[in-house]
Design an enzyme around this catalytic site. Structure first.
Site, mmCIF file in Angstrom:
data_model
loop_
_atom_site.group_PDB
_atom_site.id
_atom_site.type_symbol
_atom_site.label_atom_id
_atom_site.label_comp_id
_atom_site.label_asym_id
_atom_site.label_seq_id
_atom_site.Cartn_x
_atom_site.Cartn_y
_atom_site.Cartn_z
ATOM 1 N N SER A 139 0.708 -1.008 0.118
ATOM 2 C CA SER A 139 -0.115 -0.016 0.060
ATOM 3 C C SER A 139 1.583 1.521 0.306
ATOM 4 C CB SER A 139 -0.755 0.124 1.437
ATOM 5 O OG SER A 139 -1.763 1.053 1.386
ATOM 6 N N TYR A 152 -0.723 -0.948 10.067
ATOM 7 C CA TYR A 152 -1.156 -1.613 9.279
ATOM 8 C C TYR A 152 0.240 -1.069 7.898
ATOM 9 C CZ TYR A 152 -3.696 -1.343 4.559
ATOM 10 O OH TYR A 152 -4.008 -0.957 2.974
#
Length: 257
Positions: A139, A152
């Site tokens: 990401s 994350y």
């Protein structure tokens, strides 16, 4: 890429499905791995009419036995594994103080440990044939992040670093490993948010999500799939250990609030 054998994790919906559909269009045979049997079984029926080129295998990537079983079934069906796309991931957004050790472990297990185990299980087959391509999906949070994304972002950064190290280790054996960093993309989470909205509300929400993206919109899952297909193919034969950002330019500029 005609008749190359690919495994795509988390491929029943969202980015994973977009990747699987592009690989099928490019001529690959694809094992669709996902924990959701209902959605996965339906997805493969919708992806292509050629049932000999796609199969669904229910897989929980947090379970090593599931991953090993999925790779074994793929090899039994098509003889080898040419491409692995580690797409499965858990989106997590919370403050540090509200994040439990179990929360941390869940994201780590799914988004990093699962990638590692899948790579371990395909490497023997790629080594045997002297080639292979692995694409890990991380990401843009691996590069630039926001408050409440500590876990994350840490795990996605780990995917990038792990990919580089494995790329160095297996380059002499003809196996390439690269990472794709998607930005805001239309996926199942976005679809769920938009489902109860009317047309104007959906347009407003999409504009809000795209407000910091220079191209002025969020990505379609197939656009991530195109980037993955390039890295997985022989067109990228001299690319390994690299990170490709696919975010419409969002991470190229500074925003100040």
């Amino acid at each position: 890429m005609q008749d190359r054998v690919a495994i795509v994790t988390g491929a029943a919906s969202g980015i994973g499905r977009g990747i699987a559909e592009v690989l099928l269009r490019e001529g690959c045979r694809v094992s669709v791995l996902d924990w959701n049997e209902e959605i996965g079984s339906r997805a493969v029926l919708e992806m292509t009419e050629d049932r000999d080129r796609v199969r669904f295998i229910r897989t929980d990537v947090s379970r090593e036995a599931d991953i090993s079983h999925a790779v074994e079934r793929t090899v039994a069906q098509w003889g080898t594994v040419d491409i692995l796309v580690n797409n499965v991931g858990t989106h997590y957004h919370n403050s540090v103080e509200r994040t439990t050790a179990d929360d941390f472990d869940k994201v780590l297990t799914t988004d990093l440990r699962g990638h590692f185990l899948a790579i371990q299980n395909v490497l023997p087959f790629m080594k045997e044939q002297g080639r292979g391509s692995i694409v890990n999906i991380a990401s843009v949070h691996a590069l630039q992040t926001q408050p409440h994304f500590s876990v994350y972002a840490a795990v996605k950064g780990g995917v990038v670093s792990m990919s580089r190290s494995i790329a160095l280790e297996y380059a002499p054996l003809g196996i390439r490993i690269n990472t794709v960093l998607p930005g805001m993309t239309r996926n199942s989470n976005v679809d769920r948010r938009m489902a109860p909205l009317n047309e104007k509300e959906r347009e407003d929400l999409e504009r809000k999500m795209a407000r910091n993206i220079p191209l002025g919109r969020i990505a379609e899952a197939a656009e991530i799939g195109e980037a993955v297909a390039f890295l997985a193919s022989d067109r990228a034969s001299f690319i390994t250990g690299s990170t490709l950002v696919v975010d419409g330019g969002e991470s190229s500029h500074l925003s100040w609030r």
